[in-house]
Write an enzyme that holds these catalytic residues in place. Sequence first.
Site, mmCIF file in Angstrom:
data_model
loop_
_atom_site.group_PDB
_atom_site.id
_atom_site.type_symbol
_atom_site.label_atom_id
_atom_site.label_comp_id
_atom_site.label_asym_id
_atom_site.label_seq_id
_atom_site.Cartn_x
_atom_site.Cartn_y
_atom_site.Cartn_z
ATOM 1 N N HIS A 179 0.861 -1.193 0.000
ATOM 2 C CA HIS A 179 0.000 0.000 0.000
ATOM 3 C C HIS A 179 0.895 1.241 0.000
ATOM 4 O O HIS A 179 1.435 1.633 1.026
ATOM 5 C CB HIS A 179 -0.903 -0.013 1.228
ATOM 6 C CG HIS A 179 -2.092 0.904 1.128
ATOM 7 N ND1 HIS A 179 -2.169 1.946 0.226
ATOM 8 C CD2 HIS A 179 -3.270 0.937 1.821
ATOM 9 C CE1 HIS A 179 -3.324 2.579 0.368
ATOM 10 N NE2 HIS A 179 -4.013 1.980 1.326
ATOM 11 N N HIS A 182 -2.854 6.851 -0.778
ATOM 12 C CA HIS A 182 -3.895 7.387 0.113
ATOM 13 C C HIS A 182 -3.366 8.070 1.373
ATOM 14 O O HIS A 182 -4.023 8.074 2.419
ATOM 15 C CB HIS A 182 -4.877 6.276 0.492
ATOM 16 C CG HIS A 182 -5.612 5.726 -0.675
ATOM 17 N ND1 HIS A 182 -6.307 4.545 -0.639
ATOM 18 C CD2 HIS A 182 -5.726 6.192 -1.952
ATOM 19 C CE1 HIS A 182 -6.831 4.304 -1.833
ATOM 20 N NE2 HIS A 182 -6.494 5.292 -2.647
ATOM 21 N N TYR A 184 -0.940 7.299 3.381
ATOM 22 C CA TYR A 184 -0.372 6.466 4.439
ATOM 23 C C TYR A 184 1.157 6.537 4.391
ATOM 24 O O TYR A 184 1.727 7.343 3.649
ATOM 25 C CB TYR A 184 -0.926 5.055 4.351
ATOM 26 C CG TYR A 184 -2.422 5.012 4.610
ATOM 27 C CD1 TYR A 184 -2.952 5.465 5.823
ATOM 28 C CD2 TYR A 184 -3.319 4.569 3.635
ATOM 29 C CE1 TYR A 184 -4.318 5.467 6.060
ATOM 30 C CE2 TYR A 184 -4.688 4.554 3.869
ATOM 31 C CZ TYR A 184 -5.194 5.014 5.086
ATOM 32 O OH TYR A 184 -6.532 5.024 5.317
#
Length: 364
Positions: A179, A182, A184
């Site tokens: 990931h 977004h 993060y």
Amino acid sequence: MPSLFEPLDLGAVTLPNRVLMAPLTRMRATPPGDVPNDLMREYYVQRASAGLLVSEGTQISNEGKGYMDTPGIHSPEQVAGWRRITDAVHEAGGLIAAQLWHTGRVSHESLHDGRPTVSASAVPYRNRTTVRGEDGRPTRVPCPTPRALALDELPRVVEDYRRAAVNAREAGFDLVEVHGAHGYLLHQFLAADTNQRDDEYGGSLANRARLMLEVVDGVVDAWSADRVGIRISPIGSFNGTEDPEGAEAGLFVAEELGRRDLAFLHLSEPDWAGGPVLDDDYRRALRAAHPGPIVGAGGYDRAKAERLLDAGLIDAAAFGRTFIANPDLPRRLAEDLPLNPQRPESFYGGDAEGYTDYPEHGAA
């Protein structure tokens, strides 16, 4: 041109169709310990007709946790819980990837036994996250200003990702997705507005991308490149990360990741979060930068997916909230069947209601 319902080679696996389930935080893991459970198993099995299930964000360490009741993949109990899920998905004929997640500053000290949250720099995130309230129910609380990770801590962060990939393999996943989107942790390092470092992980774009690429290399080393994908969101505002250089950064990392021959690049587009619609000029630039498979996600319906497939700008489409409400989504799209209405009030936290009680087409 390929259709949504034709197979696709994605690294080491062949997908039966190109309708993927996007990673979706649902906050149903069992506390304490954030252990995947039987309710989650039912949820994923219901949706096993997807070409590929990408799991909800799964924290690589306790430090990486940002929301209550999100599952991890760093303890033996968590690995065993995921194994029960992946075995059941495989028995149902499906494929599943684990999304490896560190939320960075999008978190709260109560999720870490009072320890401060971490990020690339001590830049406040002026928004909230979800923790358990005194009544046991989800409650929204402001995120504190994080501390900057020290230079000598970054190898440990890379090792946490690498170990999570080892655990995902042991848990029976078919692939892993890093990931990097977004707002993060990895996006916090990449973005110019959240990374104010003056060491080799800050300043230039190459430096800001360094941690993301080191993490990918560590995960590849733990498994193999054809079992690893990554999600990026180069344009749009996510979790307080604006990134004025995001478009350029997206193309830079896409090219660097392309050299690593990964299984796929997962592009999260900004319109799902109220941002602008991504233009095709950027899609063409991304395609030129990245020779491997590209999965598009963000406000997709069948028409959008087929247009971009026909244009050769994506190889598969990932559906999020539509898949929450329609466990048999590939069939519904293929046969042009009506879709169940979504119930946003039950997206996060709770029990089976709004989670495993959406019917397949024709069921009561």
